[in-house]
Design an enzyme around this catalytic site. Structure first.
Site, PDB file in Angstrom:
ATOM      1  N   TYR A  56     -55.899  -6.513 -53.243  1.00  0.00           N
ATOM      2  CA  TYR A  56     -55.991  -7.855 -53.122  1.00  0.00           C
ATOM      3  C   TYR A  56     -55.036  -8.720 -52.860  1.00  0.00           C
ATOM      4  O   TYR A  56     -53.901  -8.801 -53.799  1.00  0.00           O
ATOM      5  CB  TYR A  56     -56.763  -8.215 -54.566  1.00  0.00           C
ATOM      6  CG  TYR A  56     -58.075  -7.653 -54.508  1.00  0.00           C
ATOM      7  CD1 TYR A  56     -58.952  -6.966 -53.669  1.00  0.00           C
ATOM      8  CD2 TYR A  56     -58.932  -7.664 -55.860  1.00  0.00           C
ATOM      9  CE1 TYR A  56     -60.029  -6.393 -53.799  1.00  0.00           C
ATOM     10  CE2 TYR A  56     -59.847  -6.942 -56.080  1.00  0.00           C
ATOM     11  CZ  TYR A  56     -60.702  -6.274 -55.225  1.00  0.00           C
ATOM     12  OH  TYR A  56     -61.797  -5.836 -55.257  1.00  0.00           O
ATOM     13  N   HIS A 121     -60.477   3.407 -55.506  1.00  0.00           N
ATOM     14  CA  HIS A 121     -61.209   2.075 -54.549  1.00  0.00           C
ATOM     15  C   HIS A 121     -62.285   2.585 -53.717  1.00  0.00           C
ATOM     16  O   HIS A 121     -63.059   2.077 -53.369  1.00  0.00           O
ATOM     17  CB  HIS A 121     -60.289   1.436 -54.318  1.00  0.00           C
ATOM     18  CG  HIS A 121     -60.466  -0.105 -54.111  1.00  0.00           C
ATOM     19  ND1 HIS A 121     -59.571  -1.064 -53.816  1.00  0.00           N
ATOM     20  CD2 HIS A 121     -61.707  -0.629 -54.009  1.00  0.00           C
ATOM     21  CE1 HIS A 121     -60.330  -2.236 -53.290  1.00  0.00           C
ATOM     22  NE2 HIS A 121     -61.699  -2.044 -53.572  1.00  0.00           N
ATOM     23  N   PRO A 201     -72.358 -10.001 -57.228  1.00  0.00           N
ATOM     24  CA  PRO A 201     -73.988 -10.390 -57.467  1.00  0.00           C
ATOM     25  C   PRO A 201     -74.466 -11.650 -57.037  1.00  0.00           C
ATOM     26  O   PRO A 201     -75.678 -11.953 -57.462  1.00  0.00           O
ATOM     27  CB  PRO A 201     -73.854 -10.238 -59.249  1.00  0.00           C
ATOM     28  CG  PRO A 201     -72.318 -10.956 -59.472  1.00  0.00           C
ATOM     29  CD  PRO A 201     -71.602 -10.118 -58.309  1.00  0.00           C
ATOM     30  N   ARG A 204     -71.860 -13.049 -52.221  1.00  0.00           N
ATOM     31  CA  ARG A 204     -70.914 -13.841 -51.457  1.00  0.00           C
ATOM     32  C   ARG A 204     -71.227 -14.947 -51.025  1.00  0.00           C
ATOM     33  O   ARG A 204     -71.044 -15.809 -50.187  1.00  0.00           O
ATOM     34  CB  ARG A 204     -70.578 -13.010 -50.246  1.00  0.00           C
ATOM     35  CG  ARG A 204     -70.263 -11.377 -50.261  1.00  0.00           C
ATOM     36  CD  ARG A 204     -69.894 -10.392 -49.227  1.00  0.00           C
ATOM     37  NE  ARG A 204     -69.860  -9.415 -49.424  1.00  0.00           N
ATOM     38  CZ  ARG A 204     -68.664  -8.580 -49.918  1.00  0.00           C
ATOM     39  NH1 ARG A 204     -67.486  -9.367 -50.271  1.00  0.00           N
ATOM     40  NH2 ARG A 204     -68.854  -7.304 -50.303  1.00  0.00           N
ATOM     41  N   PHE A 207     -76.401 -17.376 -53.180  1.00  0.00           N
ATOM     42  CA  PHE A 207     -77.058 -17.843 -54.414  1.00  0.00           C
ATOM     43  C   PHE A 207     -76.342 -19.044 -55.245  1.00  0.00           C
ATOM     44  O   PHE A 207     -76.665 -19.214 -56.308  1.00  0.00           O
ATOM     45  CB  PHE A 207     -77.226 -16.534 -55.312  1.00  0.00           C
ATOM     46  CG  PHE A 207     -78.227 -15.436 -54.381  1.00  0.00           C
ATOM     47  CD1 PHE A 207     -79.579 -15.648 -54.129  1.00  0.00           C
ATOM     48  CD2 PHE A 207     -77.619 -14.130 -54.346  1.00  0.00           C
ATOM     49  CE1 PHE A 207     -80.315 -14.813 -53.341  1.00  0.00           C
ATOM     50  CE2 PHE A 207     -78.377 -13.385 -53.580  1.00  0.00           C
ATOM     51  CZ  PHE A 207     -79.712 -13.510 -53.148  1.00  0.00           C
TER      52      PHE A 207
END
Length: 327
Positions: A56, A121, A201, A204, A207
């Site tokens: 990341y 990973h 969850p 992305r 929601f």
């Protein structure tokens, strides 16, 4: 916040964990000072399990966390990952030498002597998972990591890994528009005493208070490459997302809270792993951790968003290389 066990014999952590990929500009530019303020606020909310990776921001997320871990020493369970190389000729490396070197780099960047949970990973397909497990167990026995996790693997890989040693957690995408883990992984984790850490969850961002507009995605936004956000698929996905949002608001709840509550309702060993740079979003997420959906609500959600409703695979061609069993 409700607490759930991070693997058999593992620590109790908040039912919601904090993902750090988003703080590295995955969905647009991020200000490190704002990111640190959000992370500190989340810890005060009881979100005490922080998840990161050495890829990341090319290690930038781990470096960002160093002052946080120093300030909140003893209050945070930290997870990181290794195994993605970003080398197009050899994108995954699970060799003992690579995993050891990657771990040493992560420890140095975060300024810690031990990582509580260390994930593979991605599995390197050409290398037996047993070899990677043996390497990770040596690192655990040396006290450099506390427990072992796997990311984006199939149930059969988890079974093989557990024959070598305990796996504390499996990380898989799981949301109201990505339910592939219900094809065996949720049950496999329960059998082997592993937590199922459900990343993305909130789909992305789909929601959120309002579904995103893919036409406005900034350059470099990871979602640009994802088929579900492409025009033909998005035109089919958007009406269902809007219907779900309207239903949640009619109940007096925000869509994000309901989406989090739904994920956590699936099984007691599920831990939600969202990532957001917005403190308002995190307040909604924390609300979702406290929200209980009754049978009638769950049935209504299933009618609005039945399993398999989303048009398009979750990953494009490049990102689909590595995850096992489904795309």
């Amino acid at each position: 916040m409700e607490r759930r066990q991070l693997g058999q014999g593992g620590p109790m952590v908040g039912a919601v964990a904090l993902g750090t990929m988003n703080f590295m500009g995955t969905y647009g530019a991020a200000d490190p000072r704002d990111s640190l303020a959000v992370i500190d606020a989340c810890i005060e909310m009881g979100i005490d399990h922080i998840d990161t990776s050495d890829v990341y921001g090319a290690g930038g997320a781990e470096t960002l966390l160093a002052p946080v871990l120093a300030r909140h020493k003893g209050r945070v369970t930290i997870a990181s990952k290794a195994g993605i190389t970003r080398n197009p000729d050899h994108p995954f490396d699970n060799s003992p030498a690579y995993l050891r070197a990657a771990l040493e780099g992560s420890l140095r960047r975060m300024g810690v002597e031990r990582i509580d949970l260390y994930y593979l990973h991605r599995r390197e397909a050409a290398r037996p998972v047993e070899e990677a497990m043996e390497a990770l167990m040596r690192l655990r026995d040396e006290g450099k990591i506390g427990a072992i996790g796997l990311s984006e693997v199939a149930p059969a890989t988890l079974e093989r890994a557990c024959a070598v040693g305990p796996v504390a957690a499996v990380q898989s995408e799981y949301s109201l528009w990505s339910r592939q883990v219900e094809l065996g992984m949720t049950d496999a984790c329960a059998r082997h005493g592993a937590a199922l850490v459900a990343f993305s969850p909130l789909g992305r961002g789909v929601f959120g208070d309002a579904p995103p507009d893919p036409a406005g995605f900034a350059p470099g936004d990871l979602r640009i490459t994802m088929p579900r956000f492409q025009p033909e698929n998005w035109a089919r996905n958007l009406p269902r997302l809007r219907a779900f949002g309207d239903w949640a608001r009619d109940r007096g709840e925000c869509p994000a809270a309901v989406a989090i509550a739904w994920v956590l309702s699936r099984a007691p060993h599920v831990i939600a792993l969202p990532g957001s740079r917005s403190l308002d979003h995190w307040r909604q997420i924390a609300r979702g951790a406290a929200l209980r959906l009754d049978a009638a609500a769950l049935d209504q959600i299933d009618r609005l968003l039945p399993a398999g409703w989303a048009h398009g695979p979750r990953y494009g061609q490049a990102m689909a290389v590595g995850p096992e069993g489904w795309s």
